[in-house]
Motif scaffolding. Structure first.
Motif, PDB file in Angstrom:
ATOM      1  N   TRP B 225       0.576  -1.337  -0.198  1.00 57.93           N
ATOM      2  CA  TRP B 225      -0.192   0.025  -0.235  1.00 57.93           C
ATOM      3  C   TRP B 225       1.012   1.102  -0.091  1.00 57.93           C
ATOM      4  CZ3 TRP B 225       1.530   2.348   4.530  1.00 57.93           C
ATOM      5  CH2 TRP B 225       1.396   1.950   5.212  1.00 57.93           C
ATOM      6  N   VAL B 226       2.472   1.181   0.504  1.00 56.93           N
ATOM      7  CA  VAL B 226       2.983   2.857   0.167  1.00 56.93           C
ATOM      8  C   VAL B 226       2.745   2.949  -1.225  1.00 56.93           C
ATOM      9  CG1 VAL B 226       5.455   3.295   0.755  1.00 56.93           C
ATOM     10  CG2 VAL B 226       4.622   1.874   2.052  1.00 56.93           C
ATOM     11  N   ASN B 227       3.094   3.963  -0.693  1.00 56.07           N
ATOM     12  CA  ASN B 227       2.928   4.667  -2.344  1.00 56.07           C
ATOM     13  C   ASN B 227       3.735   6.022  -2.873  1.00 56.07           C
ATOM     14  OD1 ASN B 227       1.898   6.894  -1.465  1.00 56.07           O
ATOM     15  ND2 ASN B 227      -0.057   6.418  -2.154  1.00 56.07           N
ATOM     16  N   ALA B 228       4.218   6.327  -3.644  1.00 52.60           N
ATOM     17  CA  ALA B 228       5.386   7.859  -3.835  1.00 52.60           C
ATOM     18  C   ALA B 228       5.299   8.695  -2.410  1.00 52.60           C
ATOM     19  CB  ALA B 228       5.096   8.574  -5.215  1.00 52.60           C
ATOM     20  N   LYS B 229       3.796   8.952  -2.452  1.00 53.98           N
ATOM     21  CA  LYS B 229       3.083  10.244  -1.239  1.00 53.98           C
ATOM     22  C   LYS B 229       4.225   9.772   0.036  1.00 53.98           C
ATOM     23  CE  LYS B 229       0.188  13.129  -3.166  1.00 53.98           C
ATOM     24  NZ  LYS B 229      -1.157  12.646  -3.695  1.00 53.98           N
ATOM     25  N   HIS B 230       3.705   8.474   0.363  1.00 50.88           N
ATOM     26  CA  HIS B 230       4.843   8.069   1.523  1.00 50.88           C
ATOM     27  C   HIS B 230       5.372   8.523   1.865  1.00 50.88           C
ATOM     28  CE1 HIS B 230       0.490   5.650   1.844  1.00 50.88           C
ATOM     29  NE2 HIS B 230       0.703   6.541   2.955  1.00 50.88           N
ATOM     30  N   LEU B 231       6.551   8.227   0.627  1.00 46.89           N
ATOM     31  CA  LEU B 231       8.056   8.406   0.540  1.00 46.89           C
ATOM     32  C   LEU B 231       8.476   9.913   0.625  1.00 46.89           C
ATOM     33  CD1 LEU B 231       8.729   5.360  -0.781  1.00 46.89           C
ATOM     34  CD2 LEU B 231       9.204   5.547   1.179  1.00 46.89           C
ATOM     35  N   ASP B 232       7.459  10.640  -0.373  1.00 53.28           N
ATOM     36  CA  ASP B 232       7.794  12.080   0.171  1.00 53.28           C
ATOM     37  C   ASP B 232       9.092  11.848  -1.630  1.00 53.28           C
ATOM     38  OD1 ASP B 232       7.147  13.182   1.408  1.00 53.28           O
ATOM     39  OD2 ASP B 232       8.393  13.563   3.111  1.00 53.28           O
ATOM     40  N   CYS B 233       8.169  11.170  -2.418  1.00 54.11           N
ATOM     41  CA  CYS B 233       9.462  11.765  -3.750  1.00 54.11           C
ATOM     42  C   CYS B 233       7.920  11.268  -4.898  1.00 54.11           C
ATOM     43  CB  CYS B 233      10.407  10.108  -4.004  1.00 54.11           C
ATOM     44  SG  CYS B 233       9.186   8.790  -4.031  1.00 54.11           S
ATOM     45  N   ASP B 234       7.928  12.469  -5.627  1.00 52.70           N
ATOM     46  CA  ASP B 234       7.576  13.068  -6.614  1.00 52.70           C
ATOM     47  C   ASP B 234       7.775  12.528  -7.679  1.00 52.70           C
ATOM     48  OD1 ASP B 234       8.032  15.989  -7.984  1.00 52.70           O
ATOM     49  OD2 ASP B 234       9.343  15.292  -6.881  1.00 52.70           O
ATOM     50  N   ILE B 235       7.014  11.120  -8.119  1.00 57.42           N
ATOM     51  CA  ILE B 235       6.827  10.864  -9.075  1.00 57.42           C
ATOM     52  C   ILE B 235       5.819  11.435 -10.266  1.00 57.42           C
ATOM     53  CG2 ILE B 235       6.966   8.774 -10.638  1.00 57.42           C
ATOM     54  CD1 ILE B 235       8.394   7.473  -7.967  1.00 57.42           C
TER      55      ILE B 235
END
Lengths: 226, 563
Positions: B225-235
């Motif tokens: 469920w972890v997405n790019a937003k959780h990791l603070d990376c903007d893809i």
């Protein structure tokens, strides 16, 4: 110096360049990347596309007639990646700790890093602290005196830098180089008899396990680790 | 071993004797599978000769240490022989082993490595032999010890092996002229070759490795469920180019498992990371500055989470243990690999705090009770988007081509109308000219037509109907053929064909026979044509033959004169 020179030939390094690994530590947004870019390419404005990345940079330099290969490793400075530090800085010869003179927190971070480095690598690593963004002198929150006193207390060299105005950066790297060369020479002189591998990297990876006492002799550590 | 030793005191003498069926009087030795030294040697010899498939299973079932001792005794005995013999024998051992332990795929890979590095290896005379010998000895040693010695020792041995080769290159005077880069390449070769050969033994060798693999795989699946937003990376998920790069990075990471040599695995990591830097740069339409580690690591974590590579931990362990340590310490590959280790470590320790969300929410996600914006659905969306963008690109291409076709059609239309105008102009001019000519022609024709009726030439034309007569055709052919034949006779009196025809000609009037004449007719009719051809050939033969000969003689004469 002469002694160490002999040591170098025995490992075949006199003709080839010595290589050092340097890690850049510091909180996010203190200017680690700008510092590296300024040093390696003499650029400040980050609107250039020629360099794909500034996280791993190689720099060749000549230091008193000795060829040095620096590989500079940038690290992720966010708080959430703090625990990953040891993976980054193991086997490194030197560390540059960057803080923002306008940000007291970033200086506290530097203190944390140093504590950790000392714990993990002992005196094996050469430390340089860089107070970045001196072009913003008017917003300074970390006093010069505090910073320099702290640096001398942990055996690190302190510099004031500005990536924007290109001041003090060359000195940071040169001084770190001198320290690393001295350390390497001393190590070679110490291990002249026992040294049979130029890298001796394996040993250090094993050493990380016993972190509390910091033995200065390579050989003693070798015994307890194996 | 211990139980065997204890039992040793109780067994009778008969059991201590050599195990050979026909009763050898010597004592046997467990080191030699219970045979006496002589019988064991014979058996070994026999096995080697037949290259029987029994050897390996026997060694494996028998105690490992025995195997090692056998190896060492064999070695000792070998040492006493000639050196040449020694190398040959060990070669046999290796090839014999390779028959059972290696599939043809590995052999093919090794051949490829050989080919790849052959220019470097053939530069110095003894290099190839020296290297092969070192690699062979090392591989043999590792294969013998891979079951009993712990991983750390093996790793240490491997590093020693690399160091030995480096020392050999640095200290041997015959390699002095090799540059530093070439020495590195030679070391690369040794690493690649031996590691491909030993891959089966060294990769994922302990149960612990396997467990770790499964654990991390499960962990990543849990974190789907972890997405790019959780990791603070903007893809930028809407940019097709960037999604393409993310996919490429994932594929490279998945490829890592299929590579065998440590440097090949590292190369996969490097390629993956390059794609990630591409993602970071393309994030702002290529306007972003050089990416720093601050931006890079989150994306790498994201890619690892999305890829969930098989045997990830085993791969990482394999590289850290058996890759040349100096390569991992410095160098770009080492840096990226370290980052990958960091990413994996982060994933292992991931918690609510690290993802900056509250603990309850994190727990709910981990339990699967909260499934909003799952990565799976995101993946599907990505897939759909991917296809959509591909199709959009296709449409754009088609549109462009359509416009091109319309343009071309318009151009062609213009050209056609131009051509038509041009043609009409020219036609008009020509028409003016030709009307005059036409007028002239018409007058001429009129005159010709008017004259035609009184043309005296036309009066000689044959009458409209020709009535065949019995004698007329024969007479006509006779006269015509005789004429031509006489001509040919006059010119080429020596020609046999013409003689024939002459005979025929003379025979016809003499015999005066209708049947003979008719039978001869075909030859007579063909005759003139033949003569025409031979006229030329005979003339050609006769005329130049004289000057040719004289010319040739002249040349030879002049040559003689010259001489």
């Amino acid at each position: 110096m002469d002694e160490s020179g002999d040591g170098l030939t025995s490992t075949g390094s006199r003709t080839t360049a010595q290589s050092f690994k340097v890690v850049l530590l510091g909180e996010g947004c203190v200017g680690k990347t700008s510092l590296v870019l300024r040093y390696t390419e003499d650029k400040f404005n980050d609107k250039h596309v020629s360099t794909l990345q500034a996280s791993f940079v190689k720099k060749k330099l000549n230091f008193n007639g000795r060829r040095i290969n620096l590989s500079i490793w940038d690290t992720a400075g966010q708080e959430r990646f703090h625990a990953l530090g040891p993976i980054y800085y193991r086997m490194s010869n030197g560390a540059i700790l960057v803080y923002d003179i306008t940000d007291e927190d970033s200086f506290q971070k530097v203190k944390n890093w140093i504590k950790e480095l000392k714990k993990m690598l002992g005196s094996e690593i050469c430390l340089v602290i860089a107070g970045n963004k001196i072009d913003l002198e008017k917003d300074r929150t970390v006093s010069v005196e505090d910073a320099e006193n702290y640096a001398s207390s942990v055996g690190a060299v302190h510099f004031h830098t500005s990536a924007k105005m290109n001041s003090g950066i060359e000195e940071v790297f040169l001084s770190l180089c001198r320290l690393m060369i001295e350390k390497a020479d001393k190590q070679i002189a110490d291990n002249l008899v026992t040294l049979n591998r130029s890298g001796s990297t394996r040993r250090r990876t094993v050493i990380i396990d016993d972190e509390d006492d910091v033995p200065s002799k390579e050989s003693s550590r070798w015994c307890c680790s194996s | 071993m211990m139980s065997f030793k204890k039992g040793n005191f109780r067994i009778g003498e008969a059991e201590l004797k050599c195990k050979r069926a026909d009763g050898c009087d010597y004592y046997g030795n467990p080191q030699w599978d219970g045979f006496c030294s002589k019988c064991y040697k014979d058996i070994q010899k026999h096995r080697r000769m037949n290259a029987s498939p029994k050897k390996v299973p026997i060694n494996k079932t028998s105690e490992k240490q025995d195997f090692k001792k056998v190896g060492s005794t064999e070695k000792k005995s070998k040492l006493s022989y000639l050196k040449m013999f020694n190398t040959i024998k060990s070669k046999d051992d290796i090839s014999e082993k390779s028959k059972k332990d290696y599939d043809p795929l590995i052999a093919k890979k090794l051949d490829q490595v050989d080919i790849e590095y052959s220019p470097i290896l053939s530069e110095t005379k003894s290099l190839r032999i020296d290297l092969k010998k070192q690699i062979r000895n090392f591989c043999q040693m590792m294969m013998m010890s891979h079951l009993q010695s712990p991983v750390d020792i093996q790793s240490e041995l491997t590093q020693h092996f690399y160091q030995n080769i480096l020392d050999m290159l640095n200290n041997n005077y015959s390699y002095d002229e090799l540059s530093h880069e070439k020495k590195e390449q030679i070391l690369d070769y040794a690493e690649k070759y031996s590691m491909i050969k030993l891959y089966k033994f060294l990769f994922c060798m302990t149960l612990a490795d396997e467990e770790e693999d499964l654990a991390i795989q499960k962990r990543i699946r849990q974190l789907n469920w972890v997405n790019a937003k959780h990791l603070d990376c903007d893809i930028d998920k809407t940019n097709a180019q960037i999604i393409e790069l993310v996919y490429k990075a994932i594929l490279e990471l998945l490829d890592m498992d299929s590579a065998t040599a440590p440097q090949d695995k590292l190369a996969c990591v490097v390629r993956c990371c390059r794609h990630i830097f591409g993602v970071l740069q393309g994030g702002n339409n290529g306007m972003k500055g050089p990416a720093s580690a601050d931006d890079f690591l989150p994306v790498l974590i994201f890619v690892v989470l999305k890829a969930n590579p098989v045997r990830l931990k085993s791969n990482l362990h394999y590289v850290t243990r058996f890759c040349n340590a100096s390569r991992l310490m410095s160098g770009e590959a080492g840096y990226y690999f370290t980052n990958l280790c960091c990413a994996v470590s982060f994933i292992e320790n991931i918690n609510a705090e690290l993802l900056s969300m509250n603990i309850e929410e994190f727990e709910q996600y981990m339990n699967g009770t909260l499934v909003s914006d799952t990565w799976d659905s995101a993946l599907i969306i990505c897939e759909g988007m991917h296809q959509m963008f591909e199709q959009l690109a296709l449409l754009a291409d088609l549109k462009r081509r359509n416009i091109m076709i319309v343009d071309d059609a318009l151009k062609l239309k213009n050209e056609m109308s131009d051509f038509k105008d041009n043609f009409m102009d020219q036609f008009a001019v020509l028409k003016e000219v030709y009307t005059i000519v036409d007028d002239c022609d018409e007058t001429n024709n009129k005159v010709a037509v008017s004259i035609d009726d009184y043309d005296p030439l036309c009066s000689n034309l044959p009458s409209r109907t020709m009535i065949p007569q019995v004698i007329q055709p024969a007479e006509r052919t006779r006269t015509s053929s005789s004429c031509t034949d006489v001509d040919s006779w006059d010119i080429h009196s020596a020609e046999t064909v013409s003689l024939h025809s002459l005979d025929a000609c003379f025979n016809i009037p003499q015999e005066n026979n209708e049947i003979a004449r008719s039978s001869l007719e075909p030859t007579i009719n063909v005759q003139p044509q033949l003569d025409e051809i031979q006229e030329i050939s005979i003339q050609g033969w006769q005329i130049p033959s004289i000057p040719c000969e004289t010319g040739g003689k002249e040349i030879t004469n002049s040559e003689i004169n010259m001489q």
